[in-house]
Motif scaffolding. Structure first.
Motif, PDB file in Angstrom:
ATOM      1  N   MET A   1       0.807  -1.182   0.000  1.00 48.64           N
ATOM      2  CA  MET A   1       0.000   0.000   0.000  1.00 48.64           C
ATOM      3  C   MET A   1       0.857   1.256   0.000  1.00 48.64           C
ATOM      4  O   MET A   1       0.681   2.100  -0.832  1.00 48.64           O
ATOM      5  N   TYR A   2       1.809   1.338   0.985  1.00 47.74           N
ATOM      6  CA  TYR A   2       2.697   2.498   1.023  1.00 47.74           C
ATOM      7  C   TYR A   2       3.969   2.174   1.797  1.00 47.74           C
ATOM      8  O   TYR A   2       4.061   1.172   2.494  1.00 47.74           O
ATOM      9  N   VAL A   3       4.954   3.057   1.627  1.00 42.29           N
ATOM     10  CA  VAL A   3       6.250   2.906   2.282  1.00 42.29           C
ATOM     11  C   VAL A   3       6.611   4.244   2.907  1.00 42.29           C
ATOM     12  O   VAL A   3       6.419   5.295   2.297  1.00 42.29           O
ATOM     13  N   THR A   4       7.097   4.207   4.136  1.00 43.52           N
ATOM     14  CA  THR A   4       7.608   5.406   4.788  1.00 43.52           C
ATOM     15  C   THR A   4       9.095   5.207   5.066  1.00 43.52           C
ATOM     16  O   THR A   4       9.573   4.076   5.104  1.00 43.52           O
ATOM     17  N   SER A   5       9.798   6.312   5.276  1.00 48.18           N
ATOM     18  CA  SER A   5      11.231   6.211   5.474  1.00 48.18           C
ATOM     19  C   SER A   5      11.707   7.129   6.577  1.00 48.18           C
ATOM     20  O   SER A   5      11.187   8.228   6.763  1.00 48.18           O
ATOM     21  N   GLN A   6      12.722   6.652   7.290  1.00 46.73           N
ATOM     22  CA  GLN A   6      13.471   7.466   8.235  1.00 46.73           C
ATOM     23  C   GLN A   6      14.932   7.093   8.051  1.00 46.73           C
ATOM     24  O   GLN A   6      15.351   6.016   8.465  1.00 46.73           O
ATOM     25  N   GLY A   7      15.652   7.948   7.344  1.00 48.08           N
ATOM     26  CA  GLY A   7      17.055   7.656   7.068  1.00 48.08           C
ATOM     27  C   GLY A   7      17.205   6.472   6.136  1.00 48.08           C
ATOM     28  O   GLY A   7      16.612   6.434   5.063  1.00 48.08           O
ATOM     29  N   ASN A   8      17.992   5.489   6.560  1.00 40.31           N
ATOM     30  CA  ASN A   8      18.242   4.307   5.735  1.00 40.31           C
ATOM     31  C   ASN A   8      17.271   3.166   6.018  1.00 40.31           C
ATOM     32  O   ASN A   8      17.490   2.042   5.563  1.00 40.31           O
ATOM     33  N   TYR A   9      16.217   3.419   6.764  1.00 48.68           N
ATOM     34  CA  TYR A   9      15.243   2.377   7.081  1.00 48.68           C
ATOM     35  C   TYR A   9      13.904   2.717   6.450  1.00 48.68           C
ATOM     36  O   TYR A   9      13.442   3.850   6.499  1.00 48.68           O
ATOM     37  N   ALA A  10      13.276   1.708   5.871  1.00 46.25           N
ATOM     38  CA  ALA A  10      11.975   1.890   5.235  1.00 46.25           C
ATOM     39  C   ALA A  10      10.973   0.941   5.872  1.00 46.25           C
ATOM     40  O   ALA A  10      11.275  -0.232   6.103  1.00 46.25           O
ATOM     41  N   SER A  11       9.785   1.459   6.151  1.00 52.12           N
ATOM     42  CA  SER A  11       8.683   0.651   6.665  1.00 52.12           C
ATOM     43  C   SER A  11       7.697   0.414   5.533  1.00 52.12           C
ATOM     44  O   SER A  11       7.143   1.357   4.983  1.00 52.12           O
ATOM     45  N   PHE A  12       7.498  -0.844   5.194  1.00 55.01           N
ATOM     46  CA  PHE A  12       6.546  -1.234   4.157  1.00 55.01           C
ATOM     47  C   PHE A  12       5.236  -1.616   4.833  1.00 55.01           C
ATOM     48  O   PHE A  12       5.226  -2.477   5.725  1.00 55.01           O
ATOM     49  N   PHE A  13       4.158  -0.984   4.421  1.00 57.04           N
ATOM     50  CA  PHE A  13       2.834  -1.310   4.942  1.00 57.04           C
ATOM     51  C   PHE A  13       2.102  -2.064   3.844  1.00 57.04           C
ATOM     52  O   PHE A  13       1.795  -1.506   2.792  1.00 57.04           O
ATOM     53  N   ILE A  14       1.855  -3.346   4.095  1.00 57.40           N
ATOM     54  CA  ILE A  14       1.347  -4.262   3.073  1.00 57.40           C
ATOM     55  C   ILE A  14       0.005  -4.824   3.523  1.00 57.40           C
ATOM     56  O   ILE A  14      -0.120  -5.323   4.647  1.00 57.40           O
ATOM     57  N   LYS A  15      -0.988  -4.751   2.632  1.00 58.32           N
ATOM     58  CA  LYS A  15      -2.314  -5.283   2.938  1.00 58.32           C
ATOM     59  C   LYS A  15      -2.394  -6.730   2.480  1.00 58.32           C
ATOM     60  O   LYS A  15      -2.102  -7.048   1.331  1.00 58.32           O
ATOM     61  N   LYS A  16      -2.776  -7.613   3.407  1.00 62.80           N
ATOM     62  CA  LYS A  16      -2.942  -9.034   3.100  1.00 62.80           C
ATOM     63  C   LYS A  16      -4.087  -9.576   3.948  1.00 62.80           C
ATOM     64  O   LYS A  16      -4.081  -9.420   5.173  1.00 62.80           O
ATOM     65  N   ASP A  17      -5.067 -10.151   3.295  1.00 56.32           N
ATOM     66  CA  ASP A  17      -6.221 -10.727   3.998  1.00 56.32           C
ATOM     67  C   ASP A  17      -6.902  -9.697   4.904  1.00 56.32           C
ATOM     68  O   ASP A  17      -7.181  -9.968   6.070  1.00 56.32           O
ATOM     69  N   ASP A  18      -7.137  -8.499   4.383  1.00 59.02           N
ATOM     70  CA  ASP A  18      -7.791  -7.405   5.104  1.00 59.02           C
ATOM     71  C   ASP A  18      -7.042  -6.959   6.363  1.00 59.02           C
ATOM     72  O   ASP A  18      -7.615  -6.338   7.250  1.00 59.02           O
ATOM     73  N   LYS A  19      -5.773  -7.294   6.473  1.00 58.37           N
ATOM     74  CA  LYS A  19      -4.924  -6.825   7.559  1.00 58.37           C
ATOM     75  C   LYS A  19      -3.785  -6.022   6.953  1.00 58.37           C
ATOM     76  O   LYS A  19      -3.332  -6.290   5.850  1.00 58.37           O
ATOM     77  N   ILE A  20      -3.294  -5.047   7.687  1.00 59.33           N
ATOM     78  CA  ILE A  20      -2.139  -4.267   7.252  1.00 59.33           C
ATOM     79  C   ILE A  20      -0.955  -4.660   8.126  1.00 59.33           C
ATOM     80  O   ILE A  20      -0.990  -4.526   9.346  1.00 59.33           O
ATOM     81  N   ASN A  21       0.083  -5.169   7.478  1.00 61.32           N
ATOM     82  CA  ASN A  21       1.289  -5.605   8.174  1.00 61.32           C
ATOM     83  C   ASN A  21       2.438  -4.662   7.845  1.00 61.32           C
ATOM     84  O   ASN A  21       2.516  -4.138   6.733  1.00 61.32           O
ATOM     85  N   GLU A  22       3.333  -4.471   8.818  1.00 63.91           N
ATOM     86  CA  GLU A  22       4.495  -3.614   8.612  1.00 63.91           C
ATOM     87  C   GLU A  22       5.755  -4.467   8.553  1.00 63.91           C
ATOM     88  O   GLU A  22       5.967  -5.349   9.386  1.00 63.91           O
ATOM     89  N   LYS A  23       6.583  -4.197   7.555  1.00 66.48           N
ATOM     90  CA  LYS A  23       7.895  -4.834   7.426  1.00 66.48           C
ATOM     91  C   LYS A  23       8.927  -3.713   7.367  1.00 66.48           C
ATOM     92  O   LYS A  23       8.779  -2.758   6.613  1.00 66.48           O
ATOM     93  N   ILE A  24       9.976  -3.820   8.157  1.00 69.24           N
ATOM     94  CA  ILE A  24      11.018  -2.795   8.193  1.00 69.24           C
ATOM     95  C   ILE A  24      12.287  -3.368   7.566  1.00 69.24           C
ATOM     96  O   ILE A  24      12.734  -4.449   7.943  1.00 69.24           O
ATOM     97  N   LEU A  25      12.836  -2.627   6.607  1.00 72.82           N
ATOM     98  CA  LEU A  25      14.069  -3.027   5.937  1.00 72.82           C
ATOM     99  C   LEU A  25      15.068  -1.885   5.974  1.00 72.82           C
ATOM    100  O   LEU A  25      14.694  -0.716   6.020  1.00 72.82           O
TER     101      LEU A  25
END
Length: 67
Positions: A1-25
């Protein structure tokens, strides 16, 4: 859905099965957008945000004036 960033880290907000999960890379938005440039619905709308326009349902203006 969207990605946010703080410096060299990005938070991916991904919709799956009507839930929003966050993955940080540990990756910059510049590197992410370079890999996703072949997808026209994914745009960098701000220096800290990438959005998939397929998930935008409404846009409104927020304005705050401080005197």
């Amino acid at each position: 859905m969207y990605v946010t960033s703080q410096g060299n880290y990005a938070s991916f907000f991904i919709k799956k099965d009507d839930k929003i999960n966050e993955k940080i890379l540990r990756v910059t938005l510049a590197k992410i957008i370079a890999k996703l440039e072949k997808y026209p619905t994914i745009i960098r709308c701000h220096k800290s945000y990438i959005v998939n326009t397929n998930y935008i349902t409404d846009i409104f203006e927020m304005q705050e004036v401080i005197y």
